[in-house]
Write a protein that holds these residues in place. Structure first.
Motif, PDB file in Angstrom:
ATOM      1  N   ALA A 152      19.808  12.557  -7.605  1.00 55.25           N
ATOM      2  CA  ALA A 152      19.977  11.125  -7.895  1.00 55.25           C
ATOM      3  C   ALA A 152      21.193  10.895  -8.789  1.00 55.25           C
ATOM      4  O   ALA A 152      21.916   9.914  -8.618  1.00 55.25           O
ATOM      5  N   ALA A 153      21.453  11.795  -9.734  1.00 59.27           N
ATOM      6  CA  ALA A 153      22.595  11.637 -10.640  1.00 59.27           C
ATOM      7  C   ALA A 153      23.915  11.689  -9.871  1.00 59.27           C
ATOM      8  O   ALA A 153      24.858  10.977 -10.202  1.00 59.27           O
ATOM      9  N   TYR A 154      23.986  12.493  -8.836  1.00 59.60           N
ATOM     10  CA  TYR A 154      25.203  12.581  -8.035  1.00 59.60           C
ATOM     11  C   TYR A 154      25.442  11.262  -7.302  1.00 59.60           C
ATOM     12  O   TYR A 154      26.547  10.742  -7.280  1.00 59.60           O
ATOM     13  N   VAL A 155      24.392  10.706  -6.718  1.00 59.33           N
ATOM     14  CA  VAL A 155      24.498   9.442  -5.993  1.00 59.33           C
ATOM     15  C   VAL A 155      24.908   8.321  -6.944  1.00 59.33           C
ATOM     16  O   VAL A 155      25.781   7.512  -6.623  1.00 59.33           O
ATOM     17  N   ALA A 156      24.310   8.285  -8.126  1.00 52.73           N
ATOM     18  CA  ALA A 156      24.618   7.233  -9.098  1.00 52.73           C
ATOM     19  C   ALA A 156      26.067   7.293  -9.555  1.00 52.73           C
ATOM     20  O   ALA A 156      26.648   6.264  -9.920  1.00 52.73           O
ATOM     21  N   ASN A 157      26.668   8.449  -9.516  1.00 48.32           N
ATOM     22  CA  ASN A 157      28.026   8.636 -10.015  1.00 48.32           C
ATOM     23  C   ASN A 157      29.095   8.435  -8.944  1.00 48.32           C
ATOM     24  O   ASN A 157      30.275   8.440  -9.245  1.00 48.32           O
ATOM     25  N   ARG A 158      28.722   8.229  -7.684  1.00 56.30           N
ATOM     26  CA  ARG A 158      29.683   8.080  -6.587  1.00 56.30           C
ATOM     27  C   ARG A 158      30.209   6.665  -6.518  1.00 56.30           C
ATOM     28  O   ARG A 158      29.523   5.702  -6.869  1.00 56.30           O
ATOM     29  N   ARG A 159      31.421   6.510  -6.044  1.00 60.02           N
ATOM     30  CA  ARG A 159      32.001   5.189  -5.808  1.00 60.02           C
ATOM     31  C   ARG A 159      31.412   4.622  -4.533  1.00 60.02           C
ATOM     32  O   ARG A 159      31.118   5.369  -3.602  1.00 60.02           O
ATOM     33  N   PRO A 160      31.258   3.307  -4.473  1.00 60.89           N
ATOM     34  CA  PRO A 160      30.672   2.710  -3.267  1.00 60.89           C
ATOM     35  C   PRO A 160      31.598   2.889  -2.056  1.00 60.89           C
ATOM     36  O   PRO A 160      32.810   2.954  -2.194  1.00 60.89           O
ATOM     37  N   ARG A 161      30.979   2.963  -0.898  1.00 59.09           N
ATOM     38  CA  ARG A 161      31.720   3.084   0.358  1.00 59.09           C
ATOM     39  C   ARG A 161      32.414   1.773   0.657  1.00 59.09           C
ATOM     40  O   ARG A 161      31.837   0.692   0.530  1.00 59.09           O
ATOM     41  N   ARG A 162      33.650   1.866   1.081  1.00 62.03           N
ATOM     42  CA  ARG A 162      34.382   0.657   1.464  1.00 62.03           C
ATOM     43  C   ARG A 162      34.058   0.286   2.906  1.00 62.03           C
ATOM     44  O   ARG A 162      33.827   1.145   3.739  1.00 62.03           O
ATOM     45  N   ASP A 163      34.106  -1.004   3.160  1.00 60.87           N
ATOM     46  CA  ASP A 163      33.906  -1.507   4.499  1.00 60.87           C
ATOM     47  C   ASP A 163      35.029  -0.976   5.393  1.00 60.87           C
ATOM     48  O   ASP A 163      36.182  -0.943   4.991  1.00 60.87           O
ATOM     49  N   ARG A 164      34.706  -0.574   6.614  1.00 54.88           N
ATOM     50  CA  ARG A 164      35.717  -0.020   7.523  1.00 54.88           C
ATOM     51  C   ARG A 164      36.759  -1.035   7.928  1.00 54.88           C
ATOM     52  O   ARG A 164      37.822  -0.692   8.391  1.00 54.88           O
ATOM     53  N   SER A 165      36.476  -2.311   7.766  1.00 58.97           N
ATOM     54  CA  SER A 165      37.444  -3.342   8.132  1.00 58.97           C
ATOM     55  C   SER A 165      38.500  -3.535   7.045  1.00 58.97           C
ATOM     56  O   SER A 165      39.394  -4.343   7.180  1.00 58.97           O
TER      57      SER A 165
END
Length: 165
Positions: free
Chosen positions: A150-163
């Motif tokens: 969970a700590a790894y997920v919390a520390n990731r940057r959000p995925r950008r929209d493909r558009s």
């Protein structure tokens, strides 16, 4: 094997690259898995690899559990390197890399073909759904698995929209 680790990556691809992510490694495994090569001199002759590089790769495979080193019966000081189940489990990966290379990197027709021992029909690597069989790789997506911290997920940057958003 790569000269650096991927400690910050929570990814099985990164972990696998630590073991086999170097070109000589995959070629050694190809010869061991599909051609039955077991002897140092045969690997060296077939691949034209420097002996120090070959020894380092074989030692790493033994340490990592992909091969076992055993003395050749009746021949003191002669060892062979035998692929383990862990090493043989890389066969589909090698088939997939070969098929990709045939499509995108080979100058002409495939130089080797994989065949089923039982009937001699072609063998291919495919993305397969447990319920529906083969699927187009474009129809495969990723979800978090039970081993994702969970700590790894919390520390990731959000995925950008493909558009682009």
């Amino acid at each position: 094997m790569l000269g650096r680790t991927y400690d910050s990556q929570v990814c099985s691809i990164a972990r696998a690259l630590e073991v086999v992510g170097e070109r000589w490694s995959l070629l050694i495994l190809r010869d061991a898995v599909f051609a039955g090569v077991t002897r140092f001199g045969d690997f060296q002759h077939n691949l034209g690899i420097a002996t120090n590089v070959l020894q380092a790769r074989l030692d790493a495979f033994v340490d990592g559990g992909l091969m076992v080193r055993r003395e050749v019966e009746g021949q003191a000081k002669l060892s062979e390197y035998v692929v383990t189940e862990m090493g043989r489990d890389l066969a589909p990966t090698l088939v997939a890399l070969t098929e990709w290379g045939d499509r995108w990197a080979a100058p002409g027709e495939p130089p080797i073909l994989y065949r089923h021992d039982g009937c001699a029909e072609p063998v291919h690597a495919r993305a397969v759904c447990d319920s529906h069989g083969p699927v187009d790789p474009a129809d495969v997506h990723v979800t978090l698995g039970p081993g994702m911290p969970a700590a790894y997920v919390a520390n990731r940057r959000p995925r950008r929209d493909r558009s682009g958003g």
